[in-house]
Design a protein around this motif. Structure first.
Motif, PDB file in Angstrom:
ATOM      1  N   VAL A   1     -16.043   7.966-106.018  1.00 52.17           N
ATOM      2  CA  VAL A   1     -16.899   8.918-105.312  1.00 52.17           C
ATOM      3  C   VAL A   1     -18.121   8.203-104.759  1.00 52.17           C
ATOM      4  O   VAL A   1     -18.549   8.451-103.622  1.00 52.17           O
ATOM      5  CB  VAL A   1     -17.307  10.066-106.255  1.00 52.17           C
ATOM      6  N   ARG A   2     -18.695   7.302-105.533  1.00 49.45           N
ATOM      7  CA  ARG A   2     -19.873   6.564-105.063  1.00 49.45           C
ATOM      8  C   ARG A   2     -19.554   5.707-103.850  1.00 49.45           C
ATOM      9  O   ARG A   2     -20.420   5.503-102.985  1.00 49.45           O
ATOM     10  CB  ARG A   2     -20.426   5.672-106.187  1.00 49.45           C
ATOM     11  N   GLN A   3     -18.332   5.202-103.755  1.00 50.41           N
ATOM     12  CA  GLN A   3     -17.961   4.363-102.614  1.00 50.41           C
ATOM     13  C   GLN A   3     -17.910   5.155-101.310  1.00 50.41           C
ATOM     14  O   GLN A   3     -18.095   4.591-100.226  1.00 50.41           O
ATOM     15  CB  GLN A   3     -16.593   3.706-102.873  1.00 50.41           C
ATOM     16  N   ALA A   4     -17.661   6.469-101.404  1.00 52.38           N
ATOM     17  CA  ALA A   4     -17.535   7.287-100.193  1.00 52.38           C
ATOM     18  C   ALA A   4     -18.839   7.961 -99.804  1.00 52.38           C
ATOM     19  O   ALA A   4     -18.941   8.492 -98.700  1.00 52.38           O
ATOM     20  CB  ALA A   4     -16.447   8.344-100.391  1.00 52.38           C
ATOM     21  N   ILE A   5     -19.832   7.950-100.685  1.00 57.73           N
ATOM     22  CA  ILE A   5     -21.081   8.661-100.415  1.00 57.73           C
ATOM     23  C   ILE A   5     -21.890   7.933 -99.341  1.00 57.73           C
ATOM     24  O   ILE A   5     -22.102   6.733 -99.406  1.00 57.73           O
ATOM     25  CB  ILE A   5     -21.916   8.801-101.701  1.00 57.73           C
ATOM     26  N   THR A   6     -22.325   8.686 -98.347  1.00 60.51           N
ATOM     27  CA  THR A   6     -23.199   8.159 -97.299  1.00 60.51           C
ATOM     28  C   THR A   6     -24.547   8.859 -97.265  1.00 60.51           C
ATOM     29  O   THR A   6     -25.473   8.374 -96.609  1.00 60.51           O
ATOM     30  CB  THR A   6     -22.532   8.310 -95.920  1.00 60.51           C
ATOM     31  N   ARG A   7     -24.650   9.980 -97.968  1.00 59.94           N
ATOM     32  CA  ARG A   7     -25.905  10.732 -97.923  1.00 59.94           C
ATOM     33  C   ARG A   7     -25.992  11.659 -99.120  1.00 59.94           C
ATOM     34  O   ARG A   7     -24.993  12.272 -99.512  1.00 59.94           O
ATOM     35  CB  ARG A   7     -25.984  11.551 -96.631  1.00 59.94           C
ATOM     36  N   VAL A   8     -27.188  11.727 -99.714  1.00 60.70           N
ATOM     37  CA  VAL A   8     -27.459  12.636-100.823  1.00 60.70           C
ATOM     38  C   VAL A   8     -28.663  13.486-100.432  1.00 60.70           C
ATOM     39  O   VAL A   8     -29.714  12.949-100.073  1.00 60.70           O
ATOM     40  CB  VAL A   8     -27.729  11.882-102.139  1.00 60.70           C
ATOM     41  N   THR A   9     -28.500  14.797-100.486  1.00 60.87           N
ATOM     42  CA  THR A   9     -29.527  15.733-100.051  1.00 60.87           C
ATOM     43  C   THR A   9     -29.891  16.665-101.190  1.00 60.87           C
ATOM     44  O   THR A   9     -29.012  17.124-101.933  1.00 60.87           O
ATOM     45  CB  THR A   9     -29.042  16.560 -98.844  1.00 60.87           C
ATOM     46  N   ASP A  10     -31.179  16.939-101.332  1.00 64.89           N
ATOM     47  CA  ASP A  10     -31.650  17.942-102.288  1.00 64.89           C
ATOM     48  C   ASP A  10     -31.911  19.228-101.516  1.00 64.89           C
ATOM     49  O   ASP A  10     -32.885  19.333-100.778  1.00 64.89           O
ATOM     50  CB  ASP A  10     -32.923  17.467-102.989  1.00 64.89           C
ATOM     51  N   GLY A  11     -31.035  20.194-101.703  1.00 63.62           N
ATOM     52  CA  GLY A  11     -31.126  21.459-100.974  1.00 63.62           C
ATOM     53  C   GLY A  11     -31.809  22.559-101.752  1.00 63.62           C
ATOM     54  O   GLY A  11     -31.597  23.741-101.446  1.00 63.62           O
ATOM     55  N   THR A  12     -32.625  22.203-102.745  1.00 61.38           N
ATOM     56  CA  THR A  12     -33.330  23.216-103.529  1.00 61.38           C
ATOM     57  C   THR A  12     -34.300  23.979-102.630  1.00 61.38           C
ATOM     58  O   THR A  12     -35.077  23.371-101.893  1.00 61.38           O
ATOM     59  CB  THR A  12     -34.096  22.574-104.692  1.00 61.38           C
ATOM     60  N   ARG A  13     -34.247  25.293-102.710  1.00 58.97           N
ATOM     61  CA  ARG A  13     -35.085  26.127-101.864  1.00 58.97           C
ATOM     62  C   ARG A  13     -36.496  26.214-102.454  1.00 58.97           C
ATOM     63  O   ARG A  13     -36.651  26.495-103.643  1.00 58.97           O
ATOM     64  CB  ARG A  13     -34.486  27.521-101.728  1.00 58.97           C
TER      65      ARG A  13
END
Length: 216
Positions: A190-202
């Motif tokens: 999974v880490r190899q495919a990740i290109t972006r990590v977003t925090d969508g907390t409102r």
């Protein structure tokens, strides 16, 4: 009495094309002087409104069912996958969606079609157990295994898999468990495919006055 009735009928027989009412006065319209120009057909105008985006998508072969769920045609190619992770106080929800883009119109918002969704209850946890660390840990392992088995992390043709974006929301107990599995050996692919990590907390901005805290 009959005179007033005849007066009303006379005004009723006058069509809107013959007179133009402004401020209680009747005037001849400017278009009446040139009937040939007024008879020319007007070009079709596109209706604007809250559903204008849906109409634009339908013109681009993006259909919608009566229930409002999106139907992605087979010829539209997936651009990337998005893993939505919601960590509430009482449960953890993980949803994998595929994002589709229209190369003919980049101004349109991309559509996401849900592949599958799982929660802690699908792993056998009941009631208050669903909000614990162990429930989030087992759920994350389950969805990572499912993604690998169904080919979302590696292609059979040997091509590079589609990029993956992870959207984290809220700060429940399952969030720490999710990150633990992601950084472990089980989350290597999974880490190899990740290109972006977003925090969508409102984040709350203004709003009504909150309820008073409970005092024990």
């Amino acid at each position: 009495m009959s005179t007033e009735k005849n007066e009303k009928n006379r005004w009723r027989d006058v069509s809107a094309a013959d007179v133009w009412t402004q401020g209680g006065k009747t005037e001849e319209p400017a278009a009446a002087a040139a009937p040939a120009a007024a008879a020319a057909p007007e070009p079709a105008r596109r209706a604007l409104g809250t559903n204008s985006l849906l109409r634009a998508l339908e013109e681009k072969d993006f259909g919608f069912t009566d229930e409002g769920r999106s139907v992605i045609p087979a010829e539209k190619k997936e651009s990337r996958y998005v893993l939505h992770a919601l960590f509430s106080k009482n449960n953890t929800h993980l949803t994998l969606a595929a994002e589709y883009l229209d190369p003919n119109n980049w101004s349109l918002k991309s559509l996401q079609h849900t592949k599958f969704t799982l929660s802690a209850g699908a792993c056998g946890f009941k009631k208050s157990q669903r909000g614990e660390f162990e429930a989030g840990y087992q759920l994350t392992r389950t969805i990572f295994t499912k993604m690998e088995q169904e080919g979302f992390l590696s292609n059979k043709d040997g091509n590079r898999p589609l990029p993956l974006e992870i959207v984290l929301r809220n700060f429940g107990p399952g969030r720490e468990a999710f990150l633990s599995v992601l950084n472990s050996k089980e989350g290597y692919k999974v880490r190899q495919a990740i290109t972006r990590v977003t925090d969508g907390t409102r984040l709350r901005q203004g709003g009504v006055r909150p309820k008073n805290r409970r005092r024990i």
